[in-house]
Design an enzyme around this catalytic site. Structure first.
Site, PDB file in Angstrom:
ATOM      1  N   CYS A 118       0.834  -1.199   0.000  1.00  0.00           N
ATOM      2  CA  CYS A 118       0.000   0.000   0.000  1.00  0.00           C
ATOM      3  C   CYS A 118       0.872   1.254   0.000  1.00  0.00           C
ATOM      4  CB  CYS A 118      -0.978  -0.032   1.170  1.00  0.00           C
ATOM      5  SG  CYS A 118      -2.383   1.095   0.962  1.00  0.00           S
ATOM      6  N   HIS A 210      -3.368  -5.297   0.006  1.00  0.00           N
ATOM      7  CA  HIS A 210      -2.901  -5.792   1.301  1.00  0.00           C
ATOM      8  C   HIS A 210      -2.796  -7.315   1.240  1.00  0.00           C
ATOM      9  CE1 HIS A 210      -2.993  -2.047   3.634  1.00  0.00           C
ATOM     10  NE2 HIS A 210      -3.996  -1.716   2.834  1.00  0.00           N
ATOM     11  N   GLU A 212      -1.420  -9.116   3.351  1.00  0.00           N
ATOM     12  CA  GLU A 212      -1.422  -9.663   4.696  1.00  0.00           C
ATOM     13  C   GLU A 212      -2.813 -10.007   5.214  1.00  0.00           C
ATOM     14  OE1 GLU A 212      -1.520  -5.142   5.243  1.00  0.00           O
ATOM     15  OE2 GLU A 212      -0.820  -6.627   3.804  1.00  0.00           O
TER      16      GLU A 212
END
Length: 644
Positions: A118, A210, A212
């Site tokens: 990001c 993202h 994650e």
């Protein structure tokens, strides 16, 4: 233990306490002492720019068996030389488009691989000659189209579902970089370029999405490819090593003393109690369960019985403090103020009980987990999404004095459950849905009855266009709920959707609304057969009568989830009482929010069976005081799981 009084406002009244708190929430990730066991692990540095997901990145790295440490952007360059790789996180307060973003950029001169996510993705692009445009925002699910095969995407398909939450976009790359993937625009216009970029010669890579979060379907594999394929790490970290290290830390902190733990009966406080009991012995752990009047139906009785079954009943204390809490909350309508009042009252009641029991010198234990701290703005740059009851100023004050022990403060819910299983906590206790510490207090919305129609002219114009193409009636509601966009708090309007469309079209419509309509962060689907044309907020505060109504509605939802076999299929299902009435009705609105999640940082709405929704419609709309029923169909982001 002198719990003190502290400040009751939400301002930064305790700058030193907050500094110490930031140290406490990052302690597990800090640089190990020379010669420690952690020094033997291959380690990845996660640079924390204050985004919600910095610690989630570290958690995901750990779950790959690689040790991770959180670093601050201004840390000296010498601190970064020993890492096998660096991940640059997102940020709520910085932008790669024109704002100040000073930090230790000498990291880009190191001969270690770097992955930016990001904001980090945008910073890498800029540093190496690319350009970032302030626009091209995307929220939620997107399809990443890979432009070529690459080690970062080894084992993945040509199109991957990813999760977006950004305002700025990379629009041009420097000479050493290439585009590895892009995302098509939702409206069919030009695609969002440079969603994934890389330079194999520099070993610098960036994802606009993202990786994650769990909603990026194969994000774990992408991170694993970076760790093992690019950084060449070896897996050696485990939950077992965390358990051993945390057990020793508890023994060292407690010494010869004892712990007084506030036991709500939820997964977090239960695992914390068992872990502390294992570390120092159950006879040195005093548990206090407080019925704050904000519990679910028959909740307190069930909690007491659970702790007895866990062998922690000898020092279990129970107090009915519902009158104290309701008195303290009387007249309070602001969500943040409610949380502060509940948090302070918890401590006041605990202090009085500790005095009566003669254990006021004990350390205070809490089952705080990481989402509690990061959403409360607990790190240097993180934005306050909402204040948690265990992160009010009086708690910060106790951290400064070394009077608090929180063994789970670096873990997420899925890790707490894993730890609990290792500790032998029964599956039934671990499988409970998360329940907020403030209980139904944050699901009982309040207000002054004054409609908030800020920006409605533009909102309604945009909704009319989307309504025509979707087949759904759309009604912007003159109230607000908390949300999160690009790691920032978003206090915006919900939209009521009425009409019968397939679930996939409903979700696509919600994505379009929250992406394209300014001032909207949440959509709810009307489960009644009416199509209201207007709505009116009601003046409402925290009262026992409203709580009893919400308790009954919540019970009906939980019971239906159990009977229809859906309780274990979802992660959490808040039932919310909203002081809002529609035309030709007098009762309040009930909103049901079933979601799937693992770490509470992201969530997706769940499609419940029609038979169950029909039963809930009949039973809940049949309650006196209820005038409407809706299903929250918003992902997180942009809508938080709770409404407050």
């Amino acid at each position: 233990m002198d719990l003190g009084q502290g400040a009751s406002d939400g301002g930064d009244s305790f700058p030193l306490q907050r500094t110490l708190f930031r140290l406490s929430v990052t302690r597990f990730f800090e640089r190990p002492n020379p010669g420690s066991a952690m020094a033997e692990h291959d380690t990845i540095a996660v640079i924390d720019f204050g985004g919600q997901y910095a610690h989630l990145i570290a958690t995901k790295v750990r779950r790959q068996g690689v040790h991770a440490e959180i670093r601050q952007p201004e840390d000296p360059i010498g601190e970064f030389r020993r890492y096998k790789g660096i991940i640059v996180s997102g940020s709520p307060s910085l932008s790669s488009h024109g704002e100040d973003s000073e930090y230790t950029k000498e990291i880009y001169d190191l001969e270690v691989p770097i992955l930016g996510l990001c904001f980090g993705h945008q910073e890498i692009a800029k540093h190496y000659g690319g350009k970032v445009h302030h626009g091209g925002r995307e929220w939620g699910k997107a399809d990443l189209h890979l432009t070529r095969e690459h080690p970062l995407f080894e084992g993945l398909g040509p199109v991957e579902q990813v999760w977006m939450s950004h305002y700025d976009s990379v629009v041009e790359l420097g000479p050493d970089f290439e585009e590895l993937g892009y995302t098509p625009a939702a409206d069919g216009s030009e695609p969002h370029r440079c969603a994934a970029i890389g330079s194999d010669s520099l070993r610098r890579y960036g994802f606009q999405f993202h990786a994650e979060v769990d909603d990026t379907t194969h994000g774990d594999q992408m991170l694993a490819n970076f760790l093992f394929g690019i950084c060449e790490c070896e897996a050696s970290w485990s939950m077992e090593s965390f358990l051993n290290d945390e057990t020793e830390r508890i023994r060292k902190q407690v010494g010869d003393g004892s712990v007084f733990l506030l036991a709500s009966g939820g997964v977090d406080s239960t695992v914390a109690a068992v872990l502390i009991g294992r570390a120092i012995g159950p006879e040195r752990v005093h548990l206090l369960h407080i019925d704050n009047g904000l519990m679910r139906l028959n909740e307190s009785q069930q909690v007491v019985e659970t702790f007895k079954q866990l062998g922690l009943g000898d020092n279990l204390h129970f107090v009915d403090a519902s009158d104290e809490f309701l008195t303290a909350l009387a007249g309070t309508t602001d969500p943040e103020e409610k949380r502060l009042v509940i948090g302070k009252t918890f401590v006041d009641v605990a202090q009085e009980q500790a005095r009566q029991l003669g254990i006021e010198k004990h350390l205070l234990g809490q089952g705080t987990i990481y989402p509690d701290t990061i959403e409360a703005g607990g790190t240097k740059r993180s934005d306050t999404i909402k204040t948690h009851h265990n992160r009010v100023p009086i708690i910060d004050d106790m951290i400064e004095r070394g009077e608090l022990i929180e063994p789970l403060a670096d873990l997420y819910k899925v890790e707490v459950r894993e730890l609990g299983a290792k500790l032998g906590v029964p599956k039934q206790a671990l499988a409970r849905h998360p329940f907020p510490g403030p209980g139904l207090g944050v699901r009982l919305l309040c207000g002054d009855g004054v409609p908030d129609r800020t920006g409605f002219e533009e909102i309604e114009a945009d909704l009319r266009e989307l309504s025509a193409s979707s087949g759904l009636d759309m009604l912007a509601l003159p109230i607000r709920s908390v949300g999160v966009k690009a790691d920032l708090r978003a206090y915006e309007h919900p939209v009521l959707l009425s009409g019968d469309v397939p679930w996939s079209k409903l979700i696509d419509t919600v994505s379009a609304i929250t992406a394209e309509v300014q001032g909207i962060n949440r959509c709810i689907w009307n489960l009644d057969e009416t199509h209201p044309k207007d709505s009116y907020p009601l003046a409402a505060t925290v009262t026992r009568e409203r709580l009893d109504l919400l308790r009954e509605a919540d019970y009906l939802v939980m019971d239906a989830l159990e009977r229809f076999g859906w309780y274990d299929e979802i992660w959490q299902c808040p039932t919310v009482l909203v002081p809002l009435r529609f035309e030709d009705t007098s009762g309040e609105l009930i909103v049901v929010r079933p979601v799937r999640s693992q770490r509470a940082m992201t969530a997706t709405p769940v499609q419940l069976p029609k038979e169950m929704l029909a039963e809930l419609r009949d039973s809940i709309l049949g309650l006196e005081g209820v005038g409407g029923l809706a299903l929250d169909v918003t992902s997180k982001p942009p809508g938080t799981i709770e409404w407050e």
